[in-house]
Write a protein that holds these residues in place. Sequence first.
Motif, short mmCIF file in Angstrom:
data_model
loop_
_atom_site.label_atom_id
_atom_site.label_comp_id
_atom_site.label_asym_id
_atom_site.label_seq_id
_atom_site.Cartn_x
_atom_site.Cartn_y
_atom_site.Cartn_z
N TYR A 249 34.14 53.39 8.42
CA TYR A 249 35.43 52.96 8.96
C TYR A 249 36.04 51.87 8.09
N GLY A 250 37.35 51.98 7.85
CA GLY A 250 38.07 50.93 7.15
C GLY A 250 38.98 50.19 8.10
N SER A 251 39.01 48.86 7.97
CA SER A 251 39.89 48.02 8.79
C SER A 251 40.35 46.85 7.93
N SER A 252 41.24 46.04 8.50
CA SER A 252 41.78 44.91 7.73
C SER A 252 40.77 43.78 7.57
N GLY A 253 39.86 43.64 8.54
CA GLY A 253 38.96 42.50 8.55
C GLY A 253 39.58 41.28 9.19
N GLN A 254 40.76 41.43 9.79
CA GLN A 254 41.48 40.31 10.39
C GLN A 254 41.13 40.11 11.87
N ASP A 255 40.60 41.14 12.50
CA ASP A 255 40.48 41.12 13.96
C ASP A 255 39.04 40.95 14.44
N LEU A 256 38.88 40.26 15.58
CA LEU A 256 37.55 40.12 16.16
C LEU A 256 36.98 41.48 16.56
N VAL A 257 37.82 42.32 17.14
CA VAL A 257 37.46 43.71 17.43
C VAL A 257 38.26 44.56 16.45
N PRO A 258 37.59 45.32 15.59
CA PRO A 258 38.32 46.01 14.51
C PRO A 258 39.27 47.08 15.01
N GLU A 259 40.41 47.16 14.34
CA GLU A 259 41.34 48.27 14.55
C GLU A 259 41.19 49.18 13.33
N LEU B 167 18.94 40.01 14.33
CA LEU B 167 20.28 39.54 14.67
C LEU B 167 20.24 38.83 16.01
N VAL B 168 20.81 37.65 16.06
CA VAL B 168 20.68 36.80 17.23
C VAL B 168 21.82 37.05 18.22
N GLN B 169 21.44 37.43 19.44
CA GLN B 169 22.43 37.64 20.50
C GLN B 169 23.07 36.31 20.85
N GLN B 170 24.42 36.31 21.00
CA GLN B 170 25.12 35.10 21.40
C GLN B 170 26.22 35.42 22.40
N ASP B 171 26.20 34.71 23.49
CA ASP B 171 27.21 34.93 24.53
C ASP B 171 28.61 34.68 24.01
N ILE B 172 28.76 33.73 23.06
CA ILE B 172 30.09 33.40 22.55
C ILE B 172 30.68 34.57 21.78
N ILE B 173 29.83 35.34 21.08
CA ILE B 173 30.30 36.53 20.36
C ILE B 173 30.67 37.62 21.37
N ASN B 174 29.82 37.81 22.36
CA ASN B 174 30.08 38.81 23.39
C ASN B 174 31.39 38.51 24.11
N GLY B 175 31.60 37.25 24.47
CA GLY B 175 32.80 36.87 25.19
C GLY B 175 34.05 37.01 24.34
N ALA B 176 33.97 36.59 23.06
CA ALA B 176 35.15 36.62 22.19
C ALA B 176 35.59 38.05 21.87
N THR B 177 34.64 39.00 21.89
CA THR B 177 34.97 40.40 21.57
C THR B 177 35.02 41.28 22.81
N GLY B 178 34.98 40.69 23.99
CA GLY B 178 35.03 41.47 25.22
C GLY B 178 33.86 42.41 25.36
N GLY B 179 32.70 42.02 24.83
CA GLY B 179 31.50 42.85 24.94
C GLY B 179 31.38 43.93 23.87
N TYR B 180 32.33 43.97 22.92
CA TYR B 180 32.26 44.98 21.85
C TYR B 180 31.09 44.69 20.92
N TYR B 181 30.93 43.40 20.56
CA TYR B 181 29.78 42.96 19.76
C TYR B 181 28.97 41.96 20.56
N ASP B 182 27.68 41.89 20.24
CA ASP B 182 26.78 40.97 20.90
C ASP B 182 26.05 40.08 19.89
#
Length: 272
Positions: A178-188, A95-110
Amino acid sequence: MKNLLNTLSGHLLRTKTKSLIAALLAFGPLHSVQSQIIYSTGFEAPAFVAGSPLAGQDGWVAGAGPVPLFLSDNAAIITASRKGGQTVSVEGADLVQQDIINGATGGYYDAIGSYRRSVEYDTGGTQTVRISADVRLDGRATPHSNFFSASIAAIALNTGGGLEGVGELAISSDGHVYGSSGQDLVPEFLTSARIAPGRSHNLAIEVDFAEHTYSFYVDGDWLGTFDFEPFASSGVLRRGSIVTYAAPDTKKDKKADHAATIDNFAIEVVSE
């Protein structure tokens, strides 16, 4: 006497039937029992070639987004199983680390790996569609952190042609599903359950386009039913997806120490 016995037998039968129905309803909605296959695969030859990326085979594509975002196109590999047959494997190290993913999710995903099978199935707004797969995580347990996860997801079209998440169900390295809607960058997370680590679990999402709800199941157990987030549904299931996620590496947790295996992916129309 005969009439009395018949009356008693009928009463007992009705009582047992009511008890059975009550017991079944205690576990949530009755599970679907009939299906019409839209797409189904065990990732076997000759449609899939072992050692090659999943993307590009049998209609599967890797997730894409605005440049320079790509979602680990080559991380999902068709792999020969020790028990025979083939599966999809995603090594955390790929899995390729990307700063854009880290930034968009507030560091939740990398890092994210997203793999999609389009079906463009029109339910007419009257049918329920089930997306399912057998998913397994291997690697170090992270009891207090959703560090590494693998999911299945359902994506629908709205009336404007846009994409809407209508359910995502993920196994996490923290020992939960975990179940979520799939709508959010950081899952609720809407629901969760503990699961046995290092074992394959059947994940399923049933999307009811008539009622605008989706339901989650793990190993056949119902985890809950939830409403679509507000949008005008076209009644079309755009695709089913496999997604893997990794949080930023720490001194203790490394994505390279984790892997996901996926098998028996299916999209079906179901009836109750």
